[in-house]
Structures are given as C-alpha cells and as structure tokens.
Design an enzyme around this catalytic site. Structure first.
Site, PDB file in Angstrom:
ATOM      1  N   GLU A 231       9.170  17.061  14.917  1.00  0.00           N
ATOM      2  CA  GLU A 231      10.017  17.312  13.189  1.00  0.00           C
ATOM      3  C   GLU A 231       8.816  18.140  12.936  1.00  0.00           C
ATOM      4  OE1 GLU A 231       8.581  13.215  12.122  1.00  0.00           O
ATOM      5  OE2 GLU A 231      10.886  13.192  11.204  1.00  0.00           O
TER       6      GLU A 231
ATOM      7  N   GLU B 150       8.919   2.279  11.255  1.00  0.00           N
ATOM      8  CA  GLU B 150      10.298   3.078  11.056  1.00  0.00           C
ATOM      9  C   GLU B 150       9.893   4.395  11.353  1.00  0.00           C
ATOM     10  OE1 GLU B 150      13.542   3.396  11.555  1.00  0.00           O
ATOM     11  OE2 GLU B 150      13.047   1.487  11.089  1.00  0.00           O
TER      12      GLU B 150
ATOM     13  N   GLY C 286       6.950   6.128   8.055  1.00  0.00           N
ATOM     14  CA  GLY C 286       5.549   7.261   7.627  1.00  0.00           C
ATOM     15  C   GLY C 286       6.134   7.674   9.816  1.00  0.00           C
ATOM     16  N   SER C 287       5.294   8.353   9.831  1.00  0.00           N
ATOM     17  CA  SER C 287       4.826   9.110  10.657  1.00  0.00           C
ATOM     18  C   SER C 287       4.754   8.731  11.882  1.00  0.00           C
ATOM     19  CB  SER C 287       4.084  10.287  10.758  1.00  0.00           C
ATOM     20  OG  SER C 287       2.517   9.367  10.906  1.00  0.00           O
TER      21      SER C 287
ATOM     22  N   GLY D 185       1.996   5.512  12.890  1.00  0.00           N
ATOM     23  CA  GLY D 185       2.938   4.551  13.266  1.00  0.00           C
ATOM     24  C   GLY D 185       2.330   3.968  15.140  1.00  0.00           C
TER      25      GLY D 185
ATOM     26  N   CYS E  19      13.380  10.471   6.725  1.00  0.00           N
ATOM     27  CA  CYS E  19      12.993  10.720   7.978  1.00  0.00           C
ATOM     28  C   CYS E  19      14.786  10.401   9.186  1.00  0.00           C
ATOM     29  CB  CYS E  19      12.884   9.303   8.611  1.00  0.00           C
ATOM     30  SG  CYS E  19      13.694   8.122   7.588  1.00  0.00           S
TER      31      CYS E  19
ATOM     32  N   LYS F 236       0.503  -0.888  -0.212  1.00  0.00           N
ATOM     33  CA  LYS F 236       0.209  -0.207   0.412  1.00  0.00           C
ATOM     34  C   LYS F 236       0.800   1.071  -0.053  1.00  0.00           C
ATOM     35  CE  LYS F 236      -1.855   3.179   2.198  1.00  0.00           C
ATOM     36  NZ  LYS F 236      -1.586   4.676   1.564  1.00  0.00           N
TER      37      LYS F 236
HETATM   38  P1  ADP Z   1       4.019  11.386   5.685  1.00  0.00           P
HETATM   39  O1  ADP Z   1       3.872  12.379   7.215  1.00  0.00           O
HETATM   40  O2  ADP Z   1       4.881  10.633   5.694  1.00  0.00           O
HETATM   41  O3  ADP Z   1       2.780  11.575   4.595  1.00  0.00           O
HETATM   42  P2  ADP Z   1       1.650   9.166   7.107  1.00  0.00           P
HETATM   43  O4  ADP Z   1       2.387   7.906   8.373  1.00  0.00           O
HETATM   44  O5  ADP Z   1       0.380  10.198   7.033  1.00  0.00           O
HETATM   45  O6  ADP Z   1       3.239   9.827   6.855  1.00  0.00           O
HETATM   46  O7  ADP Z   1       1.756   7.749   6.117  1.00  0.00           O
HETATM   47  C1  ADP Z   1       2.422   7.149   5.953  1.00  0.00           C
HETATM   48  C2  ADP Z   1       1.387   5.940   4.923  1.00  0.00           C
HETATM   49  O8  ADP Z   1       0.956   5.533   6.231  1.00  0.00           O
HETATM   50  C3  ADP Z   1       1.157   6.150   3.929  1.00  0.00           C
HETATM   51  O9  ADP Z   1       1.233   5.068   2.960  1.00  0.00           O
HETATM   52  C4  ADP Z   1      -0.269   6.680   4.504  1.00  0.00           C
HETATM   53  O10 ADP Z   1      -0.955   6.196   3.225  1.00  0.00           O
HETATM   54  C5  ADP Z   1      -0.725   5.714   5.503  1.00  0.00           C
HETATM   55  N1  ADP Z   1      -1.151   5.461   6.617  1.00  0.00           N
HETATM   56  C6  ADP Z   1      -1.770   6.710   6.819  1.00  0.00           C
HETATM   57  N2  ADP Z   1      -2.254   6.397   8.224  1.00  0.00           N
HETATM   58  C7  ADP Z   1      -2.610   5.160   8.023  1.00  0.00           C
HETATM   59  C8  ADP Z   1      -3.596   4.403   9.144  1.00  0.00           C
HETATM   60  N3  ADP Z   1      -4.464   4.732   9.907  1.00  0.00           N
HETATM   61  N4  ADP Z   1      -3.554   3.947   9.200  1.00  0.00           N
HETATM   62  C9  ADP Z   1      -2.605   2.714   7.496  1.00  0.00           C
HETATM   63  N5  ADP Z   1      -1.731   3.179   6.966  1.00  0.00           N
HETATM   64  C10 ADP Z   1      -1.382   4.643   7.633  1.00  0.00           C
END
Ligand code: ADP
Length: 500
Positions: free
Chosen positions: A385, A250, A228-229, A233, A284, A175
């Site tokens: 951050e 991560e 991701g964030s 996470g 990151c 995804k």
């Molecule tokens: P960034 O700030 O780097 O966009 P995110 O954490 O929002 O970080 O997104 C990183 C990934 O996690 C993306 O593929 C996003 O679609 C996915 N994502 C965002 N929210 C959720 C969630 N609640 N559950 C699973 N995946 C998510």
C-alpha cells in the site's frame, strides 16, 4: 498566537494534564497555522475513562428510541453546519471541498440511520423446547468504547464508530488523528448540543503512541475500534487479544480496478481517475492497481495519462482544484520512495512521479498524480500500500489471470470490474477475494447503510456501517422465562410425558 483548543473530559472542556500542545497546520499551506491542540497523556485518559464509566451507567438505561431522537438531532445539526464542517476539514487535511462535503454527508446519513435503529435494535423471540417457557434475546450495550481514528475521513469515520456505539447505549472516548483534531472538536460540540449527556462522550487529543495506546491498554475500556495502518492495527490487536477486548480493525488495502476489453472505456477511465486520485489516493479503498486486458492496454493508458495530466493540484478550498495535497512530509517521502522502488523494479513512469512544486504548491505537500506502467505481479508496487496518488498498471490476458493477480495481495478490501458481459460480472462477484466488489464503478464509494470492511490483513472480521456494526457494539443477552411453576430441565424434560 495561535488559539489553544481543549479536550472534553469529565463533562467539561479542559486543558491537558501534561500542559503540552501540538500544532495543527494546513497541509496545502504550511504557513497556515490552524491552532494548537492538547498533547494529552495517561492522566487525561484515566480521567476520561472514569468519567465515561459514569456516563455509561446513566446512558445505558435510556430507552433506545430516546437515544435515537438525539442522533436525529445530531444529523440535523450536521446538516445545518455542513458547509462549515467541510471547510474546516479541507483546511486541516487537504481534500477538496466537494469531497469533504461528501465526508459530512456520510456522517449525516450515519446519524439518521442510527436514529431509526433506535426503534429496531432487534432481538429474537424463539420457541422454547419446554412448555410454559419463553426464550428470547435482546441487545445490550457493553461499556466504554475507545475509538481511534485516522486523518483521511476525519468526520465520517468517527461517526461510523461513534454513532452506533452511542445509539446502542455505550459511552465513547474518541482519540482522533493528530492531523485532524479540529473536525473532531466540532463533532463533539455537535453531539453535546444535540443532547448527549456530558459524561457519555470524551474527547482526548494527542499522539497515537501516547493517548491511543493508553486507551487500548486501559482495563476499563472493553471495546476498541480502530481505523488506520495495518502496522498500528497489529500492535493494537496484540494488546486487545491479551486483554480479551472486543476489537474492530479497519486497515490497509491494495485495491484493483480490472478493465476487460469489452468494457466501456470512457466510463472505466472516469472510474479510475476518481478511484486513484480522489482524496489524493489516501483512502483505504483507493484504486492503487489498474489491471488492463492486453487488447486495450495501450489505448487505455494513452487516454488515461492525458486525463491525469489535466488534473489541477492545489488548495482544496479553491474553486477548480481537483486534487489536494498529501497529509504530511512523511507521506510525501513515502510516495517519493515508492516511485524509486518502482523504477528499480523496471516500471515506467508515464506521468507524475515526484513532488509538485511551483508557486503556492511549494508551501504544501503536493505530489503529482502518478501512473506507473509495466508493474509486474509479485513486485513491491503490485503488493504494498502506498497511500497516495500512485497508480500501478498491470497487464493481464484473461479474467482468471486478473482474479489471480487481484487475490495475491495480503489485503482484501475493495475491488472493481469493468465489463459489459454479465457472466464476467457475476464471476467477479464470487472470485474476487475482497470485502467489497464494484461492478462498473470505481473501488471507492461506500454507502452508509451497507456494511463496510475487508478480508485478510485488511480487517479482523468485523464490519462498520449498516446493520452489522450494531452487532459489534452490543452483546447478545439470552433470557429464558419459565412460568410452568415447576423445575423443568432443558435437554432432558422436553422428551418427558406431557403433564396435560
Ligand atoms: P495513518 O497511516 O492513517 O496515519 P496510523 O495507524 O498511524 O495510520 O494512525 C491511525 C490512528 O491510530 C491515529 O489516530 C493515530 O494517532 C493512532 N495510533 C498510532 N499509533 C498508535 C498506537 N501505537 N496505539 C494506538 N493508536 C495509535
């Protein structure tokens, strides 16, 4: 009409069950519509999981060296298409071509590392405590792995997760970030062309809260790997904890480059420019804090500001551009808001501090490379951050103070020390509380064959990259073979009299 792209589910390219699509636009030029990608839903995830389970049953039985051969072909195909992949990536997420080229190279290196790992995946054979008995371990795959990836390394991060997962014999559901669906689509094309069986790989596009969470919550996906964030996470971590899933996280960083008075100043300036403003600060591992020793503070900043002002912003596809745009409007708003917070906290904006406009820049999400002086340890700019080209500068007196400032953040990904003194370097290697420390190099620049990851709120103890990631994607099976022909009782019989 923009081209509609598809998911790859059940061994074929298919439309989403929802019938809905989202737009993918160039962040350097919002008038440039790249295409439409599926806004998938739960039903698509369900089909992908069922297919991936079938794929797993076939794939896990293939000998690992054979799986490695396919990974080698993946590396070859990525090499042949490096230029195309770089261009697609720059167009959809903005970083300059030499950086997206590096992103592809990281994927190539990861593929070749995986190829050779097919002939290792070592287990251990150890002596049994009993006679006529062997004891050994081997690594077995786990099942369907859900891979959720961010926009900033649209190719490298899916390869960091996907290649070791596949080489180990798992099937994967990818995804990708909704900002970078095109790169992920090409990666899946390459995997299929290289010979990965169709049901072993699934690509489900869509939004995190819809598709991402459906993958995380699915009971038949036992492994989740997320980059991701930290906020997202944490949500994923709660679900995986409740469902007893294996999870690799991560996440965020607030990485510091520390410069001692004895350092090579020009080298340190080159380092911080690259670390803070490369990828528009959206890594990151980006350098978001610069810790300068008192004696050199003013001179260093004077030179650094001059160099930062000379950086050219623009479309990363064009020659001579140093810094691309931020990824979207939300990122622009966040960076702008942090500069306001910095001012309220008493920091001085030495350069930048606002959206970059004028000419073609008006169509993109450009933000001026920003340097904030007089940031106080403990203030929000010192701790949080920003994920953009915003560098917070903090003064320190001695190395112990620098260690303290470095370590007081909740994150612990990367750190860097510039010094000519070997004693300082070795002290930094042990005292800086981060997963990675660079000496006389910027906070960014991981190599594919070394473990990558952070401590504290950056991760959850796992590592990507190198040899360690293979432990995440495999279970250790212990096998005992007793050929004595009689009942031997471990922990008891080993002290009995020998029959011989
Ligand atoms: P960034 O700030 O780097 O966009 P995110 O954490 O929002 O970080 O997104 C990183 C990934 O996690 C993306 O593929 C996003 O679609 C996915 N994502 C965002 N929210 C959720 C969630 N609640 N559950 C699973 N995946 C998510």
């Amino acid at each position: 009409m923009a081209e509609k792209h598809l998911n790859f589910i059940g061994g074929e390219w298919v439309e989403p069950a929802t019938g809905e699509y989202f737009e993918n636009r160039n962040p350097a030029d919002q008038t440039d519509l790249i295409g439409l990608w599926p806004r998938s839903g739960k039903e698509d995830v369900e089909r992908a999981v069922q297919s991936a389970k079938r794929g797993f049953e076939e794939w896990r039985r293939r000998p690992a060296p054979e799986r490695g051969e396919i990974m080698r072909r993946v590396g070859d195909l990525m090499t042949a298409r490096k230029d195309e992949l770089s261009r697609v990536m720059t167009r959809e997420m903005g970083k300059v071509l030499k950086e997206t080229g590096g992103d592809v190279q990281e994927g190539i290196d990861t593929a070749y590392f995986a190829a050779t790992e097919g002939r290792r995946l070592y287990g251990k054979t150890v002596p049994s405590e009993l006679r006529d008995k062997w004891a050994m371990t081997y690594r077995r795959p786990i099942g369907v792995c859900g891979l959720i990836t961010p926009f900033n390394f649209p190719l490298a991060i899916p390869t960091w997760k996907g290649f070791p997962a596949l080489l180990s014999g798992n099937s994967i559901i990818l995804k990708p970030a909704e900002d970078t669906p095109h790169t992920a689509t090409l990666l899946v094309e390459i995997l299929l062309e290289a010979g990965i069986p169709a049901e072993v790989v699934q690509l489900v596009h869509g939004l995190g809260a819809e598709v991402g969470s459906a993958i995380v919550e699915h009971p038949d996906v036992p492994v989740i790997s997320f980059t991701g964030s930290t906020a997202t996470g944490s949500i994923i971590g709660e679900t995986c904890g409740r469902m007893h899933k294996r999870l690799s996280l991560e996440m965020g960083g607030k990485n510091a480059q520390i410069v001692m008075a004895d350092a090579d100043m020009d080298l340190a300036i080159d380092g911080v420019l690259w670390g803070a403003f490369g990828t528009t600060g959206q890594r990151c591992t980006a350098t978001s804090r610069l810790l300068l020793q008192d004696e050199i503070h003013d001179e260093f900043l004077e030179k650094l500001v001059e160099r930062a002002r000379a950086l050219r912003l623009g479309n990363g596809l064009e020659d001579g551009v140093d810094v691309g745009p931020l990824i979207h409007q939300r990122a622009l708003d966040k960076n702008t808001a942090y500069v306001e917070i910095a001012k309220q906290e008493g920091a001085r904006v030495l350069t930048g501090g606002k959206r970059a406009t004028g000419g073609k820049l008006d169509n993109g999400y450009f933000f001026e490379p920003t340097i904030l002086a007089d940031v106080k340890p403990g203030s929000r700019l010192a701790l949080e951050e920003v994920f953009g080209p915003v560098l917070s500068v903090i003064r320190f007196k001695d190395l112990d103070e620098a260690f303290r400032i470095n370590n007081e953040v909740q994150y612990g990904l990367s750190s860097s020390l510039y010094t000519r003194d070997t004693r300082n370097a070795f002290r930094a290697m042990t005292e800086l509380d981060t997963g990675i420390t660079y000496i006389n190099a910027p906070t960014i620049g991981a190599e594919a064959h070394l473990p990558f990851g952070g401590v504290k709120m950056t991760g959850n103890g796992h590592r990507e990259g190198g040899w360690e990631v293979y432990e995440f994607y495999t279970e250790t099976k212990v096998v005992y073979v007793d050929y004595s022909g009689r009942l031997q009782r471990a922990q008891i019989d080993n002290y009995d009299a020998s029959p011989y």
